[in-house]
Design an enzyme around this catalytic site. Sequence first.
Site, mmCIF file in Angstrom:
data_model
loop_
_atom_site.group_PDB
_atom_site.id
_atom_site.type_symbol
_atom_site.label_atom_id
_atom_site.label_comp_id
_atom_site.label_asym_id
_atom_site.label_seq_id
_atom_site.Cartn_x
_atom_site.Cartn_y
_atom_site.Cartn_z
ATOM 1 C CG HIS A 153 -33.482 -2.428 30.951
ATOM 2 N ND1 HIS A 153 -33.294 -1.076 30.719
ATOM 3 C CD2 HIS A 153 -32.247 -3.006 30.808
ATOM 4 C CE1 HIS A 153 -32.018 -0.846 30.434
ATOM 5 N NE2 HIS A 153 -31.370 -1.999 30.500
ATOM 6 C CB SER A 274 -60.942 -7.018 48.779
ATOM 7 O OG SER A 274 -62.055 -6.384 48.180
ATOM 8 C CE LYS A 280 -56.778 -8.426 45.189
ATOM 9 N NZ LYS A 280 -57.030 -6.985 45.025
ATOM 10 C CD GLU A 287 -50.402 -2.600 48.361
ATOM 11 O OE1 GLU A 287 -51.166 -1.756 47.873
ATOM 12 O OE2 GLU A 287 -50.791 -3.739 48.724
#
Length: 492
Positions: A153, A274, A280, A287
Amino acid sequence: MSSMMWGGRFTDGPDEILRRFNDSLGYDIRLLPWDVVASMAHARMLAEVGILEDGERDELLAGLRGIFDGGAAGLPAAEDVHSAVETALYERAGRVAGKLHTGRSRNDQVATDLRLYLRARSLDLAAACLTLAGTLLRRARAHQDDPMPGYTHLQRAQVITIGHHLGAYVEMLLRDAGRHLEVHDSSLLCPLGSGALAGSSLPLDRRRVASLLGFDGITMNSLDAVSDRDGAATALFAATLSMIHLSRLAEEMTLWVSGEFAILALPDRFCTGSSLMPHKKNPDVPELIRGRAGRALGDLVTLLTVLKGLPLAYNKDLQEDKEALFDAQDVLGDALGILDRIWDAATFDRARARALAEGGNLSATALAELLVRRGLPFREAHHRVGAAVQLADAAGGTLETLSSSALEEALGVEGVPGTIRTAAGLAAGQVTSGSPGPGPMREALRDMGRRRSALARRVTSRRDRLPSRAPSPHPDVVGNPFQQIDSDEDSS
Ligand code: ARG
């Protein structure tokens, strides 16, 4: 100009918009080596059954070999790869080129090309799964004693090790490799000789063609043979399930590199920045893999939807099989390749992973099992430890922050070993096969290594049976497919 292949009954040539709508050469070009190899086998067989003179066969084989060597760039514009090869053969060999299509249709041709392609490509993908499995196995070995939290979970549950966690993905990849091998093994019957839908009135030797092409045998129903795309559907499922597995790994990678987990670091060269936020460092690769799993799944649904309700035998809908198949397999091949590079170089923060596994009540289950070893029914042990958690919680702590005497009093036992409340002790305490404990983990690592080698041997033995050792989906970089097919030695 009317079409070279079928223009006889037409007075007018195809409209430009029809060409653009109908033509498949742009993507079925990657079947070129297989189309040529299958044509060579067909030509040899036609000579053997007396339909071609030996001289005619040799002219066709020479022309086909030239077409192969010329690759995609040497082909004329045409409707599809089959008509491109025939047109190119006319340019090279003249009128005799018109004899190659004897007893053959593009319907059984494309079915044959696709099976040959699937055999080669599924072996490539199986091999790529085994490569990544090998890299993860090496990393798992190196981290077999490094504790980290295991989750259910997405809540910290019990202590495992980094090696154990990586081992889970090795298992998935080994199953994936097995599935890609099954795709290969289910593509071993040759459809060539099934004609457009009803075979031929000519005495074709179908078994001879099948054996020249390294198939096990021939299909036994011509209607099914030209309209069956089970191999493509199975391959798409195998590719999609592999991508689903990789998407789970990718999701964990993005979590692990986040500042909140911060247990994994990816090399700069595999990350992006970024345009606005100077600090970043983003995990774009995992992804994209997560996203592209969706694309593969869409491809699978595309093919199944094309097949649904399709009447026998060939229908042009079937031309829509290829882009979906090629796309999903390309997506998977790319993902396996880049993940292998990344996992070769990614680094774990062992101390941080261990720190996340300390405290947090992760000793609860082991403490309950300790009480069981002292004779308590498990359910009572569960309740006692639960009560101890409540006690610790009320004091703003966890099972691991209670003093030994407070813990022993709450549990009603004495002599609770200190190691049972440390991450390392908890991981080391697991003894069942398949668990993260050191003994079971050594056993699993050995077992995974053996299974990986056995799968690799299966890939190699099947590669040896391909009429071509063409490892690449790109027709301009394939190996020599001709040893068997265009030599005069009997290789059956
Ligand atoms: N390009 C077609 C395909 O990929 C094969 C040609 C069959 N064409 C035909 N008119 N029967 O399915």
